[in-house]
Enzyme design. Structure first.
Site, PDB file in Angstrom:
ATOM      1  N   PRO A   1       0.831  -1.204   0.000  1.00 21.70           N
ATOM      2  CA  PRO A   1       0.000   0.000   0.000  1.00 21.70           C
ATOM      3  C   PRO A   1       0.872   1.263   0.000  1.00 21.70           C
ATOM      4  CG  PRO A   1      -0.496  -1.441   1.869  1.00 21.70           C
ATOM      5  CD  PRO A   1       0.770  -1.910   1.260  1.00 21.70           C
ATOM      6  N   GLU A   2       0.790   2.002  -1.062  1.00 17.77           N
ATOM      7  CA  GLU A   2       1.423   3.315  -1.101  1.00 17.77           C
ATOM      8  C   GLU A   2       0.323   4.340  -0.866  1.00 17.77           C
ATOM      9  OE1 GLU A   2       4.655   4.443  -2.072  1.00 17.77           O
ATOM     10  OE2 GLU A   2       5.595   2.488  -2.281  1.00 17.77           O
TER      11      GLU A   2
ATOM     12  N   HIS B   1      -4.600 -14.118   9.362  1.00 17.46           N
ATOM     13  CA  HIS B   1      -4.123 -12.736   9.250  1.00 17.46           C
ATOM     14  C   HIS B   1      -5.232 -11.695   9.320  1.00 17.46           C
ATOM     15  CE1 HIS B   1      -0.390 -14.661   8.347  1.00 17.46           C
ATOM     16  NE2 HIS B   1      -0.738 -15.001   7.128  1.00 17.46           N
TER      17      HIS B   1
ATOM     18  N   ARG C   1       2.126  -9.459   7.277  1.00 16.14           N
ATOM     19  CA  ARG C   1       3.450  -9.176   7.838  1.00 16.14           C
ATOM     20  C   ARG C   1       3.420  -8.348   9.107  1.00 16.14           C
ATOM     21  NH1 ARG C   1       7.247  -8.833   2.415  1.00 16.14           N
ATOM     22  NH2 ARG C   1       6.438 -10.777   1.625  1.00 16.14           N
TER      23      ARG C   1
ATOM     24  N   ARG D   1      22.006  19.539   3.094  1.00 13.75           N
ATOM     25  CA  ARG D   1      21.813  18.098   3.334  1.00 13.75           C
ATOM     26  C   ARG D   1      22.663  17.319   2.339  1.00 13.75           C
ATOM     27  NH1 ARG D   1      16.989  16.990   6.182  1.00 13.75           N
ATOM     28  NH2 ARG D   1      17.831  14.882   6.250  1.00 13.75           N
TER      29      ARG D   1
END
Length: 270
Positions: free
Chosen positions: A2-3, A91, A109, A151
DNA sequence: AAATTCTCCTGAAGGC
DNA sequence: TGCCTTCAGGAGAATT
Protein backbone atom coordinates in the site's frame (compact mmCIF):
# COMPACT_ATOMS: atom_id res chain seq x y z
CA UNK A 1 2.31 -2.77 -1.04
CA UNK A 2 0.00 0.00 0.00
CA UNK A 3 1.42 3.31 -1.10
CA UNK A 4 -0.29 6.64 -0.57
CA UNK A 5 -2.74 6.20 -3.47
CA UNK A 6 -3.85 2.82 -2.12
CA UNK A 7 -4.39 4.32 1.31
CA UNK A 8 -6.43 7.13 -0.20
CA UNK A 9 -8.40 4.62 -2.24
CA UNK A 10 -9.05 2.60 0.91
CA UNK A 11 -10.29 5.74 2.64
CA UNK A 12 -12.72 6.51 -0.15
CA UNK A 13 -13.73 2.87 -0.41
CA UNK A 14 -14.68 2.32 3.21
CA UNK A 15 -16.00 5.79 4.13
CA UNK A 16 -19.50 5.58 2.61
CA UNK A 17 -20.12 2.28 4.41
CA UNK A 18 -19.17 3.50 7.86
CA UNK A 19 -19.69 7.24 8.34
CA UNK A 20 -22.35 8.05 10.90
CA UNK A 21 -22.39 4.55 12.36
CA UNK A 22 -21.35 3.32 15.78
CA UNK A 23 -19.04 0.48 16.66
CA UNK A 24 -21.00 -2.16 18.52
CA UNK A 25 -18.22 -4.65 19.05
CA UNK A 26 -14.47 -4.98 18.58
CA UNK A 27 -12.78 -8.31 17.90
CA UNK A 28 -9.02 -8.44 18.40
CA UNK A 29 -7.54 -11.72 17.21
CA UNK A 30 -3.90 -10.72 17.10
CA UNK A 31 -2.79 -7.53 18.82
CA UNK A 32 0.95 -7.65 18.25
CA UNK A 33 1.40 -5.45 15.20
CA UNK A 34 3.97 -2.66 14.78
CA UNK A 35 2.77 -1.60 18.19
CA UNK A 36 0.42 -3.46 20.45
CA UNK A 37 -3.24 -2.70 19.83
CA UNK A 38 -4.78 -1.37 23.05
CA UNK A 39 -6.91 -4.10 24.60
CA UNK A 40 -9.41 -1.56 25.86
CA UNK A 41 -10.11 -0.18 22.39
CA UNK A 42 -13.83 -0.80 22.59
CA UNK A 43 -14.07 1.33 25.70
CA UNK A 44 -13.12 4.36 23.59
CA UNK A 45 -15.32 3.47 20.61
CA UNK A 46 -18.40 2.45 22.51
CA UNK A 47 -21.40 4.60 21.67
CA UNK A 48 -19.38 7.13 19.66
CA UNK A 49 -20.43 7.60 16.02
CA UNK A 50 -17.79 7.75 13.30
CA UNK A 51 -17.79 11.32 12.05
CA UNK A 52 -15.26 11.23 9.22
CA UNK A 53 -12.19 9.46 7.87
CA UNK A 54 -9.10 11.47 7.01
CA UNK A 55 -5.76 10.50 5.57
CA UNK A 56 -2.47 11.95 6.78
CA UNK A 57 0.64 10.56 5.09
CA UNK A 58 -0.18 6.84 4.82
CA UNK A 59 -2.15 6.90 8.04
CA UNK A 60 -5.93 6.59 8.05
CA UNK A 61 -7.58 8.62 10.77
CA UNK A 62 -11.03 7.47 11.82
CA UNK A 63 -12.55 10.39 13.68
CA UNK A 64 -15.10 9.27 16.24
CA UNK A 65 -16.94 11.69 18.48
CA UNK A 66 -14.79 10.37 21.34
CA UNK A 67 -11.44 10.68 19.58
CA UNK A 68 -9.41 9.40 16.65
CA UNK A 69 -8.42 5.86 15.73
CA UNK A 70 -5.27 5.58 13.61
CA UNK A 71 -4.87 2.72 11.15
CA UNK A 72 -1.66 2.09 9.25
CA UNK A 73 -1.51 -0.58 6.55
CA UNK A 74 2.25 -1.02 6.79
CA UNK A 75 3.66 -3.29 4.12
CA UNK A 76 0.95 -5.81 3.59
CA UNK A 77 -2.14 -4.51 5.34
CA UNK A 78 -5.57 -4.10 3.83
CA UNK A 79 -9.04 -3.08 4.90
CA UNK A 80 -12.27 -4.60 3.75
CA UNK A 81 -15.94 -4.14 4.29
CA UNK A 82 -17.67 -7.45 5.04
CA UNK A 83 -21.19 -8.50 5.90
CA UNK A 84 -21.80 -9.48 9.52
CA UNK A 85 -20.60 -12.97 10.43
CA UNK A 86 -18.21 -13.34 7.52
CA UNK A 87 -15.80 -16.14 8.53
CA UNK A 88 -12.35 -14.81 9.24
CA UNK A 89 -9.18 -16.09 7.69
CA UNK A 90 -5.56 -16.23 8.66
CA UNK A 91 -4.12 -12.74 9.25
CA UNK A 92 -7.53 -11.13 9.79
CA UNK A 93 -6.38 -9.47 13.00
CA UNK A 94 -9.09 -6.94 13.79
CA UNK A 95 -12.83 -6.56 13.21
CA UNK A 96 -14.63 -3.34 13.99
CA UNK A 97 -18.24 -4.37 14.00
CA UNK A 98 -20.48 -1.48 13.08
CA UNK A 99 -24.26 -1.55 13.17
CA UNK A 100 -24.73 -3.76 10.14
CA UNK A 101 -21.31 -4.15 8.61
CA UNK A 102 -17.76 -5.10 9.53
CA UNK A 103 -14.51 -3.27 8.91
CA UNK A 104 -11.87 -5.99 8.76
CA UNK A 105 -8.12 -5.37 9.03
CA UNK A 106 -5.84 -7.95 7.47
CA UNK A 107 -2.05 -7.83 7.61
CA UNK A 108 0.16 -10.89 7.03
CA UNK A 109 3.45 -9.18 7.84
CA UNK A 110 2.09 -7.18 10.74
CA UNK A 111 3.98 -3.99 10.00
CA UNK A 112 0.71 -2.13 10.27
CA UNK A 113 -0.79 -0.43 13.29
CA UNK A 114 -4.08 0.26 15.02
CA UNK A 115 -3.72 2.94 17.67
CA UNK A 116 -6.03 5.11 19.71
CA UNK A 117 -4.99 8.76 19.53
CA UNK A 118 -7.78 10.28 21.57
CA UNK A 119 -8.90 13.84 21.10
CA UNK A 120 -6.39 16.25 19.59
CA UNK A 121 -4.70 13.65 17.36
CA UNK A 122 -2.52 16.27 15.65
CA UNK A 123 -0.37 16.49 18.77
CA UNK A 124 0.36 12.78 18.83
CA UNK A 125 4.06 11.96 18.38
CA UNK A 126 3.24 9.99 15.24
CA UNK A 127 1.69 12.96 13.48
CA UNK A 128 3.24 16.10 14.89
CA UNK A 129 6.62 15.82 13.15
CA UNK A 130 5.37 14.97 9.68
CA UNK A 131 6.25 17.15 6.71
CA UNK A 132 3.72 18.48 4.20
CA UNK A 133 1.39 16.33 2.14
CA UNK A 134 2.79 15.81 -1.36
CA UNK A 135 -0.50 16.85 -2.95
CA UNK A 136 -0.88 20.17 -1.16
CA UNK A 137 0.46 23.37 -2.59
CA UNK A 138 3.07 24.11 0.03
CA UNK A 139 4.90 21.08 -1.30
CA UNK A 140 6.78 22.52 -4.27
CA UNK A 141 10.22 23.11 -5.71
CA UNK A 142 10.94 26.10 -3.53
CA UNK A 143 10.11 24.15 -0.39
CA UNK A 144 12.20 21.12 -1.39
CA UNK A 145 15.17 23.26 -2.37
CA UNK A 146 14.99 25.12 0.91
CA UNK A 147 14.63 21.95 2.99
CA UNK A 148 17.59 20.35 1.21
CA UNK A 149 20.03 23.13 2.06
CA UNK A 150 23.27 21.60 3.32
CA UNK A 151 21.81 18.10 3.33
CA UNK A 152 24.31 15.58 2.02
CA UNK A 153 22.24 12.43 1.98
CA UNK A 154 21.13 10.91 -1.34
CA UNK A 155 18.08 12.68 -2.76
CA UNK A 156 16.10 9.45 -2.80
CA UNK A 157 16.44 9.08 0.95
CA UNK A 158 15.68 12.76 1.32
CA UNK A 159 12.30 12.56 -0.43
CA UNK A 160 11.42 9.36 1.43
CA UNK A 161 11.96 11.12 4.78
CA UNK A 162 8.54 11.65 6.35
CA UNK A 163 9.72 14.91 7.90
CA UNK A 164 10.49 16.27 4.44
CA UNK A 165 7.36 15.09 2.67
CA UNK A 166 4.92 12.38 3.68
CA UNK A 167 3.80 9.27 1.91
CA UNK A 168 6.41 9.02 -0.85
CA UNK A 169 7.48 5.38 -0.72
CA UNK A 170 10.13 3.42 -2.54
CA UNK A 171 8.11 2.88 -5.70
CA UNK A 172 7.11 6.49 -6.22
CA UNK A 173 10.52 7.85 -5.25
CA UNK A 174 12.15 5.53 -7.78
CA UNK A 175 9.72 6.35 -10.56
CA UNK A 176 9.65 10.10 -9.94
CA UNK A 177 13.44 10.36 -9.98
CA UNK A 178 13.54 8.44 -13.25
CA UNK A 179 10.92 10.64 -14.88
CA UNK A 180 12.74 13.74 -13.65
CA UNK A 181 16.16 12.48 -14.74
CA UNK A 182 17.77 12.83 -11.32
CA UNK A 183 20.25 10.22 -10.08
CA UNK A 184 18.95 8.81 -6.77
CA UNK A 185 22.48 8.96 -5.35
CA UNK A 186 22.89 12.67 -5.87
CA UNK A 187 23.31 14.67 -2.66
CA UNK A 188 20.04 16.40 -1.79
CA UNK A 189 21.76 19.75 -1.23
CA UNK A 190 23.30 19.74 -4.71
CA UNK A 191 20.14 19.99 -6.77
CA UNK A 192 18.81 23.21 -8.26
CA UNK A 193 15.44 24.68 -7.37
CA UNK A 194 14.43 24.26 -10.99
CA UNK A 195 15.04 20.51 -10.87
CA UNK A 196 13.24 20.28 -7.52
CA UNK A 197 10.28 22.06 -9.09
CA UNK A 198 10.19 19.38 -11.78
CA UNK A 199 10.52 16.66 -9.14
CA UNK A 200 7.70 18.03 -7.01
CA UNK A 201 5.43 18.37 -10.05
CA UNK A 202 6.26 14.83 -11.13
CA UNK A 203 5.52 13.37 -7.70
CA UNK A 204 2.15 15.12 -7.64
CA UNK A 205 1.31 13.96 -11.12
CA UNK A 206 2.22 10.31 -10.51
CA UNK A 207 0.32 10.18 -7.22
CA UNK A 208 -2.75 11.83 -8.67
CA UNK A 209 -2.80 9.49 -11.62
CA UNK A 210 -2.57 6.49 -9.32
CA UNK A 211 -5.38 7.79 -7.13
CA UNK A 212 -7.54 8.24 -10.20
CA UNK A 213 -6.78 4.69 -11.28
CA UNK A 214 -7.62 3.52 -7.80
CA UNK A 215 -11.13 4.82 -8.24
CA UNK A 216 -11.84 2.01 -10.63
CA UNK A 217 -10.91 -0.60 -8.03
CA UNK A 218 -13.08 0.77 -5.23
CA UNK A 219 -15.44 -2.18 -5.44
CA UNK A 220 -12.60 -4.42 -4.33
CA UNK A 221 -12.82 -2.98 -0.85
CA UNK A 222 -16.26 -4.40 -0.38
CA UNK A 223 -17.04 -8.06 -0.06
CA UNK A 224 -15.43 -11.12 1.32
CA UNK A 225 -13.80 -12.56 -1.75
CA UNK A 226 -10.14 -12.15 -0.92
CA UNK A 227 -8.18 -9.03 -0.25
CA UNK A 228 -8.42 -5.95 -2.43
CA UNK A 229 -6.00 -6.05 -5.31
CA UNK A 230 -3.58 -3.19 -5.20
CA UNK A 231 -3.71 -1.64 -8.60
CA UNK A 232 -0.87 -2.23 -10.98
CA UNK A 233 0.17 1.16 -12.15
CA UNK A 234 2.55 1.45 -15.04
CA UNK A 235 6.03 1.27 -13.62
CA UNK A 236 8.88 2.35 -15.84
CA UNK A 237 11.87 1.08 -13.93
CA UNK A 238 10.87 -0.07 -10.42
CA UNK A 239 11.91 -3.70 -9.96
CA UNK A 240 13.50 -3.81 -13.40
CA UNK A 241 17.20 -3.75 -12.60
CA UNK A 242 19.19 -5.41 -15.38
CA UNK A 243 16.54 -4.72 -18.00
CA UNK A 244 17.03 -1.98 -20.55
CA UNK A 245 16.06 1.62 -19.91
CA UNK A 246 12.77 2.38 -21.71
CA UNK A 247 14.27 5.72 -22.83
CA UNK A 248 17.77 4.86 -24.01
CA UNK A 249 18.13 1.04 -23.77
CA UNK A 250 21.06 1.28 -21.35
CA UNK A 251 20.88 -1.54 -18.77
CA UNK A 252 19.25 -0.27 -15.56
CA UNK A 253 21.38 -0.39 -12.45
CA UNK A 254 20.46 -1.21 -8.85
CA UNK A 255 21.89 0.32 -5.69
CA UNK A 256 21.02 -0.09 -2.04
CA UNK A 257 20.14 3.16 -0.31
CA UNK A 258 19.25 2.92 3.36
CA UNK A 259 18.55 -0.80 2.91
CA UNK A 260 16.12 -0.06 0.11
CA UNK A 261 16.48 -1.26 -3.40
CA UNK A 262 16.86 1.56 -5.89
CA UNK A 263 16.81 1.19 -9.63
CA UNK A 264 18.02 3.90 -11.97
CA UNK A 265 19.34 4.53 -15.45
CA UNK A 266 23.00 5.54 -15.28
CA UNK A 267 22.65 7.47 -18.54
CA UNK A 268 19.29 9.25 -18.16
CA UNK A 269 19.63 10.07 -14.47
CA UNK A 270 22.40 12.46 -13.47
C1' DA B 1 21.48 18.13 14.01
C1' DA B 2 22.23 14.85 10.52
C1' DA B 3 23.12 10.39 8.88
C1' DT B 4 23.13 5.52 9.40
C1' DT B 5 21.62 1.18 11.20
C1' DC B 6 18.35 -1.66 13.53
C1' DT B 7 13.86 -3.57 14.20
C1' DC B 8 9.37 -5.71 13.66
C1' DC B 9 7.20 -9.98 10.34
C1' DT B 10 5.81 -13.38 6.68
C1' DG B 11 5.72 -15.06 2.08
C1' DA B 12 8.08 -15.54 -2.09
C1' DA B 13 12.12 -16.97 -4.44
C1' DG B 14 16.36 -19.39 -4.93
C1' DG B 15 19.66 -23.17 -3.86
C1' DC B 16 20.68 -27.90 -3.20
C1' DT C 1 9.27 -32.67 -3.69
C1' DG C 2 10.93 -30.43 0.31
C1' DC C 3 13.59 -28.05 3.46
C1' DC C 4 16.67 -24.38 4.39
C1' DT C 5 18.40 -19.63 3.58
C1' DT C 6 17.85 -15.08 1.91
C1' DC C 7 15.49 -11.03 1.18
C1' DA C 8 12.06 -7.31 0.65
C1' DG C 9 10.24 -3.35 2.85
C1' DG C 10 7.44 1.42 6.03
C1' DA C 11 9.15 4.10 9.04
C1' DG C 12 9.91 4.88 13.96
C1' DA C 13 13.65 3.94 17.30
C1' DA C 14 18.21 3.55 18.46
C1' DT C 15 22.87 4.55 17.59
C1' DT C 16 26.82 6.89 15.77
Amino acid sequence: MPELPEVETSRRGISPHLIGKKVEQVILRHTQLRWKIPQDLFKHLHNAPLISIDRRAKYLLLNFSSGTLLIHLGMSGSLRICPLNTPHQKHDHVDLIFENTVLRFTDPRRFGAVLWLGLNPESSPLLNKLGPEPLCEDFNGRYLHQAAQKRKLPVKQFIMDQKVVTGVGNIYATEALFTTGINPNRAAGCISQKRYQLLADTIKEILQQAIQQGGTTLKDFVGSDGKPGYFQQTLHIYGKAGQNCPQCQTPLKAVKLAARNSVYCPKCQR
